[in-house]
Design a protein around this motif. Structure first.
Motif, PDB file in Angstrom:
ATOM      1  N   ASN A 168       0.757  -1.018   0.043  1.00 30.26           N
ATOM      2  CA  ASN A 168       0.007   0.019   0.181  1.00 30.26           C
ATOM      3  C   ASN A 168       0.832   1.362  -0.047  1.00 30.26           C
ATOM      4  O   ASN A 168       1.744   1.530   0.999  1.00 30.26           O
ATOM      5  CB  ASN A 168      -0.906  -0.085   1.245  1.00 30.26           C
ATOM      6  CG  ASN A 168      -2.122   1.014   1.093  1.00 30.26           C
ATOM      7  OD1 ASN A 168      -1.742   1.973   0.304  1.00 30.26           O
ATOM      8  ND2 ASN A 168      -3.110   0.685   1.828  1.00 30.26           N
ATOM      9  N   SER A 212       0.019   4.224   0.116  1.00 31.70           N
ATOM     10  CA  SER A 212      -0.575   5.464   0.841  1.00 31.70           C
ATOM     11  C   SER A 212      -0.120   5.387   2.146  1.00 31.70           C
ATOM     12  O   SER A 212      -0.242   6.178   3.055  1.00 31.70           O
ATOM     13  CB  SER A 212      -2.020   5.452   0.655  1.00 31.70           C
ATOM     14  OG  SER A 212      -2.455   5.292  -0.483  1.00 31.70           O
ATOM     15  N   GLU A 213       0.690   4.180   2.567  1.00 33.18           N
ATOM     16  CA  GLU A 213       0.989   4.073   3.995  1.00 33.18           C
ATOM     17  C   GLU A 213       2.814   4.205   4.060  1.00 33.18           C
ATOM     18  O   GLU A 213       3.216   3.658   2.858  1.00 33.18           O
ATOM     19  CB  GLU A 213       0.559   2.941   4.435  1.00 33.18           C
ATOM     20  CG  GLU A 213      -0.917   2.691   4.859  1.00 33.18           C
ATOM     21  CD  GLU A 213      -1.260   1.350   5.351  1.00 33.18           C
ATOM     22  OE1 GLU A 213      -0.636   0.469   5.382  1.00 33.18           O
ATOM     23  OE2 GLU A 213      -2.463   1.512   5.892  1.00 33.18           O
TER      24      GLU A 213
HETATM   25  C1  LIG Z   1      -4.018   1.902   1.993  1.00 30.73           C
HETATM   26  O1  LIG Z   1      -3.651   2.627   3.238  1.00 30.73           O
HETATM   27  C2  LIG Z   1      -4.741   3.732   3.228  1.00 30.73           C
HETATM   28  C3  LIG Z   1      -4.082   4.585   4.343  1.00 30.73           C
HETATM   29  O2  LIG Z   1      -4.071   3.910   5.554  1.00 30.73           O
HETATM   30  C4  LIG Z   1      -6.266   3.225   3.486  1.00 30.73           C
HETATM   31  O3  LIG Z   1      -7.006   4.389   3.573  1.00 30.73           O
HETATM   32  C5  LIG Z   1      -6.498   2.395   2.196  1.00 30.73           C
HETATM   33  O4  LIG Z   1      -7.746   1.801   2.591  1.00 30.73           O
HETATM   34  C6  LIG Z   1      -5.421   1.256   1.862  1.00 30.73           C
HETATM   35  N1  LIG Z   1      -5.853   0.654   0.793  1.00 30.73           N
HETATM   36  C7  LIG Z   1      -5.658  -0.836   0.839  1.00 30.73           C
HETATM   37  C8  LIG Z   1      -6.116  -1.248  -0.401  1.00 30.73           C
HETATM   38  O5  LIG Z   1      -5.412  -1.467   1.696  1.00 30.73           O
END
Ligand SMILES: *[C@@H]1O[C@H](CO)[C@@H](O)[C@H](O)[C@H]1NC(C)=O
Ligand SMILES: *[C@@H]1O[C@H](CO)[C@@H](O)[C@H](O)[C@H]1NC(C)=O
Ligand SMILES: *[C@@H]1O[C@H](CO)[C@@H](O)[C@H](O)[C@H]1NC(C)=O
Length: 506
Positions: A272, A274-275
């Motif tokens: 991920n 975004s993390e």
């Molecule tokens: C990825 O991480 C973000 C932020 O923590 C979260 O909002 C999102 O749901 C995650 N995506 C997946 C596919 O796990």
């Protein structure tokens, strides 16, 4: 951020240096020819169609047929007479290719019975069977099921960073090109030479551009840092040059090689972005991990998501000032530990390759490596040529087949003939070929003893090239034989040419 780039005086010595190096090189080449006792032949420079050999002195050489003339390439450095075999393989694309865990057995032998002794200076004529042209070597193809090529890799969400010298960036274009060309990735290089000119940097960028690589060259923001520290300091620059598309920042060494860029895109897609994320490869050496730490080793490739890199940005100067470690990867790891909550994720296929000597045991183990390193220093391997096959059948790179009970093709690396045959049980183990290899069992998997003298004959890949839609792989064994029966062995190389053609199943 106010960035003062280091001043670099313009060098006028470049051309003189190149001239001197060139002259020295030629003299060395000629001296080497004098000292070579065997029949090794060299083409003279300037393409005047003459060759020197210890046998005949200077003599005129005769061109070979187009199919064989490649054998005379200077960079192959083959002996004047070679034992030559050609085999053809039809790779049939198939959905259900055997898993790589087991080695597929093929009944027919790979090397077969006919081999010709060719005189490369005399039209590549067969000395061994002068009445039967070499072209008559049967090329009835052996059919092998292979996987489809991987889709084109999209790495437009990644910026790769490296710190190195101008000459190493010039020399490594074939290797970088293998995994960067056409992927849309950004490539940022800190060029650390004191005396590099703007024109040289522009020329380098153009060379990469011609290979469809988007290279940006920059100078260090602080010239006091050595090249190791630059591999950490580059974090600032990677943020500066990232775009709204960039999700991943990768820091690599100038000898980090990715056999399959598609596999890297898949690796990143499985995390991920975004993390805050920190992924990479551990050293295979337990000693190195004990000493340097449990972290992403730089040569294997270090990948960080943008959120992590943004957290680190404001701490780069502090980390550089405080750290006792001066290695880029160690600095990065300590900085992440000191200033973030992010845990390191170790990926087994990313290889630092902290091993020295003969790594054939690793390359012949059936592994599908995500990255390779140290291939032109601690060990030698023509990685870009080896991985060429991956463009044609993806997962078939380093895949193994067993022919006629005793020969193993490790695709792209070698053909090995085992005098007493080899069992599946043995093939499940890694051959302990490199220095202190048994000490690597804990990190790399179970090992078997290195094959005894004379028990294994290995042809190593030296080249791979697309020819009329087929792939030609060239394998060489530097051998010796007593051709003129004078009781003395002379150097005589053995060459195996594999010709791959491709077809869909029915
Ligand atoms: C990825 O991480 C973000 C932020 O923590 C979260 O909002 C999102 O749901 C995650 N995506 C997946 C596919 O796990
Ligand atoms: C550059 O690095 C040196 C040595 O680490 C340090 O003393 C100096 O302050 C640095 N300069 C800048 C502009 O960061
Ligand atoms: C991290 O913290 C330790 C302990 O305070 C310190 O010794 C080390 O120098 C720090 N390293 C970096 C890179 O900040």
């Amino acid at each position: 951020m106010l960035v003062t780039r280091c001043h670099s005086p313009i060098s006028h010595r470049g051309i003189t240096v190149i001239f001197i190096i060139g002259t020295v090189f030629l003299l060395t080449l000629l001296a080497k020819q004098e000292h070579n006792r065997g029949t090794r032949q060299y083409e003279l420079p300037f393409g005047i169609g003459l060759a020197i050999s210890a046998q005949d002195g200077v003599h005129a050489v005769k061109q070979c047929s187009p199919e064989l003339d490649y054998l005379r390439r200077k960079e192959y450095g083959l002996t004047r007479n070679v034992v030559y075999r050609k085999r053809c393989i039809r790779g049939v694309y198939s959905q259900d290719v055997n898993s790589r865990d087991s080695v597929t057995e093929v009944e027919s032998p790979l090397l077969g019975s006919r081999a010709d002794v060719l005189d490369l200076d005399d039209e590549c004529k067969s000395i061994s069977s002068p009445n039967s042209p070499v072209e008559a070597q049967s090329c009835e193809p052996i059919t092998l099921q292979v996987s489809e090529p991987f889709p084109t890799a999209d790495l437009s969400n990644v910026i790769f960073g490296v710190a190195t010298t101008l000459s190493r960036l010039q020399d490594s274009i074939p290797q970088f090109s293998h995994w960067l060309s056409g992927t849309g990735a950004l490539f940022l290089a800190i060029v650390v030479d004191d005396s590099v000119t703007d024109d040289e940097l522009d020329a380098l960028e153009s060379m990469y551009e011609a290979h469809d690589i988007s290279l940006t060259t920059i100078r260090p923001w602080n010239c006091s840092f050595d090249v190791n520290e630059q591999h950490f300091a580059i974090l600032h620059d990677l943020i500066d040059y990232s775009t709204h598309e960039t999700q991943w920042v990768a820091i690599i060494d100038d000898d980090t090689f990715f056999p399959s860029p598609y596999s890297i895109s898949q690796l990143l897609a499985s995390h991920n972005a975004s993390e805050p994320t920190y992924i990479g490869g551990l050293s295979e050496s337990q000693g190195a991990v004990a000493y340097f730490g449990h972290m992403a080793y730089g040569g294997a490739g270090v990948f960080m998501s943008m959120p992590l890199v943004e957290q680190l940005d404001s701490h780069v100067e502090d980390c550089l000032a405080q750290s006792i470690t001066r290695q880029g990867d160690g600095l990065l790891n300590d900085c992440i530990r000191n200033y973030t909550q992010t845990e390191f994720i170790a990926i087994p296929g990313l290889h630092q390759l902290d091993m020295r000597g003969d790594l054939s045991g690793f390359y012949e183990s059936g592994t599908f490596p995500l990255s390779l390193h140290h291939w032109k220093s601690w060990h030698q391997a023509p990685v870009d040529k080896m991985a060429k096959i991956a463009s044609f059948c993806g997962d078939c790179f380093l895949q193994r087949w067993k022919f006629g009970g005793d020969s193993i093709l490790a695709n792209g690396y070698s053909i090995s003939q085992y005098q007493d045959g080899i069992s599946q049980g043995e093939l499940d183990l890694i051959e302990a070929t490199w220095e202190e290899a048994m000490g690597y069992e804990a990190t790399m998997g179970r090992m078997r003893e290195k094959s005894g003298d004379g028990k294994k004959k290995s042809y190593r890949l030296i080249d791979a090239e697309e020819v009329d839609g087929s792939l030609r792989q060239v394998f060489v064994l530097h051998g010796a034989s007593d051709m003129d029966l004078d009781g003395e062995e002379e150097a005589m190389d053995e060459v195996v040419e594999l010709r791959w053609e491709w077809s869909k199943s029915d």
